[in-house]
Structures are given as structure tokens and as C-alpha cells.
Design a protein around this motif. Structure first.
Motif, mmCIF file in Angstrom:
data_model
loop_
_atom_site.group_PDB
_atom_site.id
_atom_site.type_symbol
_atom_site.label_atom_id
_atom_site.label_comp_id
_atom_site.label_asym_id
_atom_site.label_seq_id
_atom_site.Cartn_x
_atom_site.Cartn_y
_atom_site.Cartn_z
ATOM 1 N N ASN A 120 0.862 -1.187 0.000
ATOM 2 C CA ASN A 120 0.000 0.000 0.000
ATOM 3 C C ASN A 120 0.894 1.231 0.000
ATOM 4 O O ASN A 120 2.121 1.131 0.002
ATOM 5 N N ALA A 121 0.272 2.389 -0.014
ATOM 6 C CA ALA A 121 1.032 3.636 -0.157
ATOM 7 C C ALA A 121 1.888 3.953 1.057
ATOM 8 O O ALA A 121 2.714 4.874 0.994
ATOM 9 N N TRP A 122 1.731 3.219 2.148
ATOM 10 C CA TRP A 122 2.497 3.473 3.365
ATOM 11 C C TRP A 122 3.655 2.505 3.571
ATOM 12 O O TRP A 122 4.567 2.804 4.336
ATOM 13 N N ASN A 123 3.600 1.313 2.966
ATOM 14 C CA ASN A 123 4.619 0.316 3.315
ATOM 15 C C ASN A 123 5.571 -0.042 2.180
ATOM 16 O O ASN A 123 6.372 -0.966 2.322
ATOM 17 N N VAL A 124 5.471 0.647 1.035
ATOM 18 C CA VAL A 124 6.469 0.503 -0.026
ATOM 19 C C VAL A 124 6.853 1.894 -0.518
ATOM 20 O O VAL A 124 6.172 2.883 -0.215
ATOM 21 N N ASP A 125 7.931 1.949 -1.280
ATOM 22 C CA ASP A 125 8.358 3.230 -1.826
ATOM 23 C C ASP A 125 7.208 3.873 -2.606
ATOM 24 O O ASP A 125 6.604 3.211 -3.459
ATOM 25 N N LYS A 129 -5.015 5.237 0.531
ATOM 26 C CA LYS A 129 -3.819 6.084 0.426
ATOM 27 C C LYS A 129 -3.158 6.374 1.769
ATOM 28 O O LYS A 129 -2.164 7.083 1.831
ATOM 29 N N ILE A 130 -3.744 5.878 2.859
ATOM 30 C CA ILE A 130 -3.179 6.146 4.189
ATOM 31 C C ILE A 130 -2.977 4.841 4.954
ATOM 32 O O ILE A 130 -3.115 4.800 6.177
ATOM 33 N N GLY A 131 -2.644 3.785 4.218
ATOM 34 C CA GLY A 131 -2.288 2.527 4.847
ATOM 35 C C GLY A 131 -3.299 2.051 5.874
ATOM 36 O O GLY A 131 -4.508 2.087 5.641
ATOM 37 N N PRO A 132 -2.826 1.599 7.044
ATOM 38 C CA PRO A 132 -3.735 1.055 8.059
ATOM 39 C C PRO A 132 -4.362 2.115 8.962
ATOM 40 O O PRO A 132 -4.989 1.762 9.960
ATOM 41 N N PHE A 133 -4.218 3.394 8.638
ATOM 42 C CA PHE A 133 -4.664 4.440 9.566
ATOM 43 C C PHE A 133 -6.161 4.337 9.861
ATOM 44 O O PHE A 133 -6.573 4.413 11.025
ATOM 45 N N ALA A 134 -6.996 4.178 8.832
ATOM 46 C CA ALA A 134 -8.448 4.133 9.055
ATOM 47 C C ALA A 134 -8.854 2.923 9.902
ATOM 48 O O ALA A 134 -9.592 3.085 10.892
ATOM 49 N N PRO A 135 -8.415 1.687 9.575
ATOM 50 C CA PRO A 135 -8.763 0.570 10.465
ATOM 51 C C PRO A 135 -8.269 0.751 11.896
ATOM 52 O O PRO A 135 -8.959 0.371 12.842
ATOM 53 N N ILE A 136 -7.084 1.343 12.057
ATOM 54 C CA ILE A 136 -6.559 1.561 13.407
ATOM 55 C C ILE A 136 -7.477 2.484 14.198
ATOM 56 O O ILE A 136 -7.767 2.241 15.381
ATOM 57 N N GLN A 137 -7.966 3.542 13.562
ATOM 58 C CA GLN A 137 -8.839 4.477 14.282
ATOM 59 C C GLN A 137 -10.193 3.851 14.599
ATOM 60 O O GLN A 137 -10.777 4.119 15.656
#
Length: 734
Positions: free
Chosen positions: A284-289, A317-325
């Protein structure tokens, strides 16, 4: 099931011949694919992969086939083997007489109830790397569009009361499949230790596959060296502390970090739910270049996704941020399983009611016969002809609202709705599996979040000094946020800012206050899949008008116990504050106010302007004198931050007092107000302080008549003709 068509029998006989490694054009169809006919897709089928590597080593070729089989498992069984699942199995060399479809489910069964799911058992003789072996397929369907199995999904069990560490709904379903599997082996005279097993599923099917594999690993008849288990988007299944032990390393759980489903039941705090085996996280956009993701991986994946869904893939586009919240929010309201099962506000009961509303039970009436179907069709056609023609461009109110919101947010509403679908769809997982090999599509790069608590202003900069997010007066300005940064207000003055670990970022924290304002910073470390690892101790800073702080974020925060914080002042501070637009003293605001005075009057009105200079328009009334007087106050004021959420206001007013008892006589009264205010939550301010009304002899005597101001405190004299009449005011601004 028996075949009736001679033509199909011929086809099946041909396709049951031994197959070697080659790409096969499989008919892909599933829960969300948009085409009425399956989408032809070439995927390698190589039987020699079984036994080639240990089951504890990931095999991308087998995982791809597993994902395809999970996809077609959503389809209903059709007559004459015409469904894509049957055709897929036939292309792999499976004989029809070896297939057992368990798709006719009776949810009124006294033993299994809602804890069931559709599954397929079949076998094939393969040329494995270790010679001729029997391969057993266990293909488990995910949750269908009906309430029954959804209710089973949310029946997680309660280890604190029952002592059971396993998800109750998934456990019962896995036992049903295990029973059927043992029966299938006996019927086909197969010793459990003489076969290879491919066990797979998506979503609910993945969780049941995970549980089934863990159950079989404890059965001495089975050997985990023969079990190839690949799950996709599996929810968590157990609170067993041994979930990650080496004995479960043959289970491979493939997840999308943007997907909320693999994060539930919750793993945070006192919940501690996990999956057996190992987790692989898709790119995803957070865990690869970022350049690699957007210019290479995403286009490759999207090519397949467009074939399946007929539109572009919509990542968050924000990796795991939404599931974490979302999991943070759920944990806040349901801190343990007992509260989850609460009688009044328990999520378990709420979900059951919602599911029955979303998926009402089907009628028990039998389906109409063929001749009845034609009559019904004719009636429907007559009914449609009698209906007035709809305008081509007519839209419902909801559609018009969505269109308006999309036009106001540059399509954000539709994009978000698509992203919530795409994050979990098995078509997304299959597209990723086909887009590249395991070295390209998976990443173990984690992410971090900063928990910041206090009264402050903040700006986030990328390595090119572009502003990606702003916080003003402890409030996240959501309109300022640009990917890949994510931020969210949690409660009061606490907020979180999320960072990928594939880039560098800088935060500037500031507070335009007279005295230092205490602010705390903590780092939350997360795995690539979004599972929390640990939270660091709080670090204290104290920004004020003369001092700001720089905090390094992004790559540098991975695997550290404290943030790198630099104190800045002088020219560097001024430049940083200016670049981040953090001096909000001149930002425009509009703030309603209500108040209560010790002179028995109450007031309401508006403050509008900036923190440094605002105008006020307030109306004061006395409940006992409403028909006799009216006081309108207008003037200017200023607010200064003292420290943290504590502020001081100074207001200068001209009050216009109407005395209705004297034919609307108008008096003007100069007044000043000095109040201390505290902001306990976001925009809310609670204030208190003295108000001084100036009585000038011979000018505004009537305004201080007892009919208008019935209660007075002791006057403060300024010479012979001027005195200040004090009162205490309490109020709230919001």
C-alpha cells in the motif's frame, strides 16, 4: 452430484487428464465482479509445487490458485456444472464425481444453527514434487448476503466467562467442516496422512479455514507438513497466547492493511484477539516506496481490478490508519468482551438487529414453477407498461445529495464509498496476487502514529517543506490534510497524526501563549498489517510565544523509544511559525456565547473576528423584567493565551438600555468585562469574570433603576459623578 449431459462428460474426461505447469484461462467470477459472464484470466496451475517446498515456506503459485478458488467459492451451484467454480475445478483436472458441494444449508439445524457456511470438498490425483499424491481441496465460502452467518461472525465468545479462547461462531463452523472432511476421507478410502491439503477461504471463509487448520494440527491423524493453508482477509479468531507459535507456521494469512475486517475482533488492550499462523501484508502507499507503488505496482494491480469490477481500484492512500482508528474507537466504547455483550448498548445485540434489517429473511414460499414463472413475467411486463415513464435524468434525493457532496469535495464521497468496498473485496486480493510475485506485492514495513495531548498549534512538513497537515488550537484542520499524512481528533485536546515509514517528515509545534504550555508526545508503533506493538512513554515539551519545537517523524520513528525533539527560537522559530501558518491570532472565527450574571440577567449573542481583535453583539434580558427592559451590548475585545487551555479576555462595550416602562427611554452605558476562560474540549470555552457597568450621574441614571437592574453589588466610585457597578458573569462559548 451426477452429470447429465454427455457433452459435458466428454469435456470433463478430457480435462481430468494429468496436468503440468502451464497457464490456464480460468473463468473468474465472485461476489462483486460486474460482468454477467466470468472474466477469462490466465493463472498458472502447477501441480509440482505441492511438496516442492515445506508448507512453512510461502508458495506464491499455490497462494494465487487459493485466492482464485476463494473467489469462485462465493458462487451458487448451478445445474449441469455451469457455474464458474465447477468449471475452474474441471480445468484443474478435478472429476465431477469427486466433488461434494455443501451449499444447501439449514440454519434451523438444532446442532449447527447459524454457525455454518457453504464449502466444497473435492480431490485430485496430482503429480507432486514427491510423486503421485492425492490433493484434497477444502474451499470455504465467505459471508453471503444474509443475516444468519453475519450473526455467527459476531458471536465471538467470552473467554472471561466461558474460559474459551476461540471465536465461538468460527469454531462451531470449523468443526462442522472437519466432520465433513473426515467423512469424505473415509468415503473415498483416503488415509489422512496420505494426502496433501489445500485449505482456503476469504473473509469469514478465511477465519473458518484458519480455525480448521489449527484444529487439524492438533489431530494426530494429520500432518501439518502436508497442509497448504492460505487465507485472505481473515478476521481474528483466538485469544490463545500461542497463536504465533512455530507449530502454526504452515498457516499463511494474507491481509490488506487498509481492510478493517482482519482487525476484528479487536487485538488492542484487553481484547487480544489474533490469527493462528503468520501474516503477510499486501503493498500500500504506506509500506512501499511511494514512486514504486503509484508508478509500478498500482497500475499492474489496477489492470486486473478494472477487468473484474469495471472501474479503478480505490485505495485509502493512508495505509492502516483508518482501520486503526476504527479499532481505537471500538476499544474506547467496548473496553472488554463483557461490554461487547452488554444488554443495553452491547455491540453484539445492536449488530444482530442491524443485520436483520439489512438482510431480511427470505419468504418460505417455494419458487414458482416454469409455467407460473412465465405468467408472473407477463404480469410484471403489463405492470411496467402501465407505469409512467421515468425521466432519464431523474434521481432520488439521496443521489442528488451525494452528487452535491461530490461536487463540493471533488468526488471524495464516492471515492470513499468505493474504498470501503475495495479494501475487503476478494477481487482486490486476487488482483494483487496476480500483479506480481511475493517480493513485490508484500511488505513488512510498519507505521507510526504520534499521540499529542495539550494546547498547541502544529504543522507537518514533507522533505520538500510542503505543508501536509495543520493543527490550530489543538484542533485538526481536516481540509489541510494531504496524503500520505493522516490525522484525527480523538478527544479533548488529544489527537493522533499517522506517518508512513517510507518517507521523512518534520513537525513544528508552537503555542502563542504568555507562559509555557505543557504538551505531551507519545509514539505508537504498528506492524505492517496495523497491529499495535507498543506505545512509548510520554515526552514533555512546553512551547510558548518565544519557543517552538521541531519533531522528526516518518522513517526515524520506527523501532525507537522516544522522538527526536529540537527546541527552536529566535529567527528560526519565527520562520518555522510563518512557514507553518501557526500564528492563528488573526484567523477569522465566529463564536456564539451564552451567559448568566449575578444581577439576575442572562445573555446570548455572537463574537466574531480574530483572537487578537473581535467584535461582540450580545443581548441581555432579566427573566423577571422581560416586558420592562432590554439591554443590547456591542463592542470590541481581545483574547490572550495564558498557558495551555487557559485564556484571558478583555471586552469594552457600549450598552444600549431600553426602559419600556418609560415609553422606550434609551440609555447608553459604558462597560468593560474581564474574564478567565478555559477550553476543556475543542471549541468549547467556559468562562467567568467581573463586568463593570459605569454609572454617570445625569447621563444614564435610569439604566440603574431597580426596575431594570434589581440586584446590585457595592459600587466602586471614581470621583463624584462616576461609579462602576460590578457583577459576576459565568458563561460558555462554543
Amino acid at each position: 452430484m451426477k452429470i447429465k449431459s454427455a457433452l459435458c462428460l466428454t469435456f470433463l474426461t478430457l480435462t481430468s487428464l494429468p496436468l503440468f505447469a502451464k497457464p490456464i484461462e480460468f473463468p473468474v467470477s465472485g461476489l462483486f465482479t460486474c460482468e454477467p459472464e466470468p472474466i477469462p484470466t490466465f493463472i498458472d496451475w502447477d501441480e509440482s509445487q505441492f511438496g516442492k517446498t515445506p508448507t512453512t515456506e510461502y508458495n506464491h503459485s499455490i497462494a494465487r490458485i487459493a485466492c482464485l478458488l476463494s473467489e469462485v467459492s462465493y458462487l451458487r451451484v448451478r445445474p449441469e456444472w455451469s457455474d464458474a467454480r465447477s468449471q475452474t475445478l474441471f480445468l484443474m483436472g478435478v472429476k465431477p464425481e469427486d466433488i461434494e458441494y455443501h451449499y444447501e444449508l439449514n440454519y434451523n439445524d438444532p446442532m449447527w444453527g447459524y454457525d455454518q457456511c457453504a464449502f466444497t470438498l473435492t480431490k485430485k490425483e496430482i503429480n507432486s514434487a514427491t510423486g503421485k499424491r492425492t490433493l484434497i481441496f477444502v474451499l470455504i465460502r465467505g459471508t453471503p448476503n444474509e443475516a444468519t452467518e453475519w450473526i455467527s461472525n459476531f458471536d465471538i465468545g467470552n473467554s472471561s466467562k466461558d474460559g474459551d479462547v476461540l471465536h465461538r461462531g468460527f469454531l462451531k463452523t470449523s468443526l462442522q467442516i472437519e466432520t465433513a472432511l473426515l467423512s469424505y476421507l473415509i468415503k473415498n478410502k483416503i488415509q489422512p496422512s496420505d494426502a496433501y491439503y489445500l485449505i482456503t477461504g476469504h473473509s469469514r471463509g478465511a477465519a473458518v479455514a484458519n480455525m480448521l487448520a489449527a484444529n487439524l494440527s492438533r489431530n494426530p491423524q494429520f500432518n501439518t507438513k502436508d497442509m497448504y493453508v492460505y487465507t485472505f482477509a481473515s478476521p481474528n479468531v483466538t485469544t490463545d497466547p500461542e497463536y504465533a507459535e512455530a507449530k502454526y507456521n504452515f498457516i499463511w494469512n494474507i491481509v490488506n492493511a487498509e481492510d478493517i475486517v482482519p482487525t476484528v475482533p479487536l487485538s488492542r488492550d484487553r481484547w487480544n484477539y489474533h490469527k493462528y499462523g503468520r501474516v503477510l501484508t499486501l503493498a500500500n502507499a504506506w509500506n512501499v516506496d511511494p514512486d514504486t507503488y503509484w508508478n509500478d505496482l498500482y497500475p499492474r494491480m489496477n489492470k486486473y481490478y478494472v477487468d473484474f469490477i469495471k472501474r479503478d481500484y480505490a485505495p485509502f492512500k493512508i495505509g492502516p490508519f483508518a482501520p486503526i482508528q476504527i479499532t481505537r474507537f471500538l476499544t474506547y466504547f467496548y473496553s472488554n468482551v463483557d461490554k461487547y455483550y452488554g444488554k443495553v448498548l452491547g455491540l453484539s445485540n445492536i449488530v444482530k438487529k442491524i443485520m436483520w434489517k439489512v438482510f431480511p429473511p427470505d419468504d418460505d414460499d417455494p419458487p414458482p414453477k416454469k409455467d407460473e414463472e412465465s405468467e408472473e413475467k407477463k404480469k410484471e411486463e403489463v405492470k411496467e407498461e402501465s407505469q409512467p415513464e421515468k425521466k432519464e435524468n431523474s434521481k432520488s434525493l439521496g443521489e442528488n445529495i451525494i452528487d452535491w457532496l461530490n461536487s463540493s469535495t471533488d468526488g471524495l464521497i464516492t471515492y470513499t464509498m468505493e474504498a470501503f468496498l475495495d479494501m475487503h473485496a476478494n477481487e482486490s486480493y486476487l488482483a494483487w496476487m496476480l500483479a506480481g510475485d511475493e517480493h513485490e506485492i508484500f511488505s513488512d514495513l510498519g507505521s507510526t502514529q504520534l499521540l499529542i495531548n495539550g494546547s498547541f498549534e502544529c504543522a507537518v512538513f514533507d522533505s520538500n517543506n510542503n505543508i501536509l497537515a495543520r493543527v490550530k488550537d489543538s484542533r485538526v484542520y481536516y481540509s489541510s490534510i494531504k496524503a500520505p499524512i493522516a490525522a484525527m481528533q480523538l478527544r479533548g485536546h488529544l489527537l493522533t497524526i499517522g506517518f508512513p515509514a517510507n518517507a521523512d517528515f518534520t513537525l513544528v509545534l508552537y503555542r502563542k501563549s504568555l507562559a509555557p504550555s505543557p504538551v505531551s508526545i507519545q509514539i505508537e508503533q504498528y506492524t505492517a498489517s496495523g497491529q499495535i506493538l507498543y506505545t512509548t512513554e510520554k515526552q514533555k515539551i512546553a512551547p510558548h510565544s518565544c519557543i517552538a519545537y521541531k519533531v522528526k517523524a516518518g522513517k526515524i520513528l520506527l523501532d525507537v523509544s522516544s522522538a527526536e525533539i529540537e527546541k527552536i527560537k529566535g529567527k528560526e522559530k519565527r520562520e518555522a511559525v510563518r512557514s507553518g501558518k501557526l500564528d492563528g491570532a488573526w484567523d477569522l472565527n465566529l463564536m456564539p456565547e451564552i451567559s448568566l450574571n449575578t444581577d439576575a440577567s442572562f445573555g446570548f449573542g455572537l463574537l466574531g473576528g480574530t483572537q487578537m481583535l473581535y467584535g461582540s453583539l450580545l443581548l441581555n434580558l432579566n427573566p423577571n423584567k422581560i416586558s420592562r427592559s432590554l439591554i443590547l451590548s456591542t463592542g470590541l475585545g481581545t483574547q490572550q493565551n495564558i498557558t495551555g487551555p487557559l485564556m484571558i479576555n478583555a471586552d469594552a462595550w457600549c450598552r444600549f438600555v431600553w426602559d419600556f416602562d418609560r415609553d422606550g427611554q434609551l440609555y447608553t452605558v459604558p462597560a468593560i468585562r474581564l474574564t478567565l476562560a478555559i477550553r476543556p474540549r475543542r471549541r468549547w470555552q467556559i468562562f467567568a469574570g467581573p463586568v463593570f457597568d459605569f454609572h454617570i450621574d445625569g447621563h444614564n441614571d435610569g439604566a440603574f433603576d431597580s426596575s431594570i437592574t434589581p440586584k446590585k453589588m457595592g459600587a466602586i466610585h471614581f470621583g463624584d459623578s462616576v461609579e462602576a457597578i460590578p457583577s459576576i458573569q459565568f458563561g460558555m462559548r462554543f
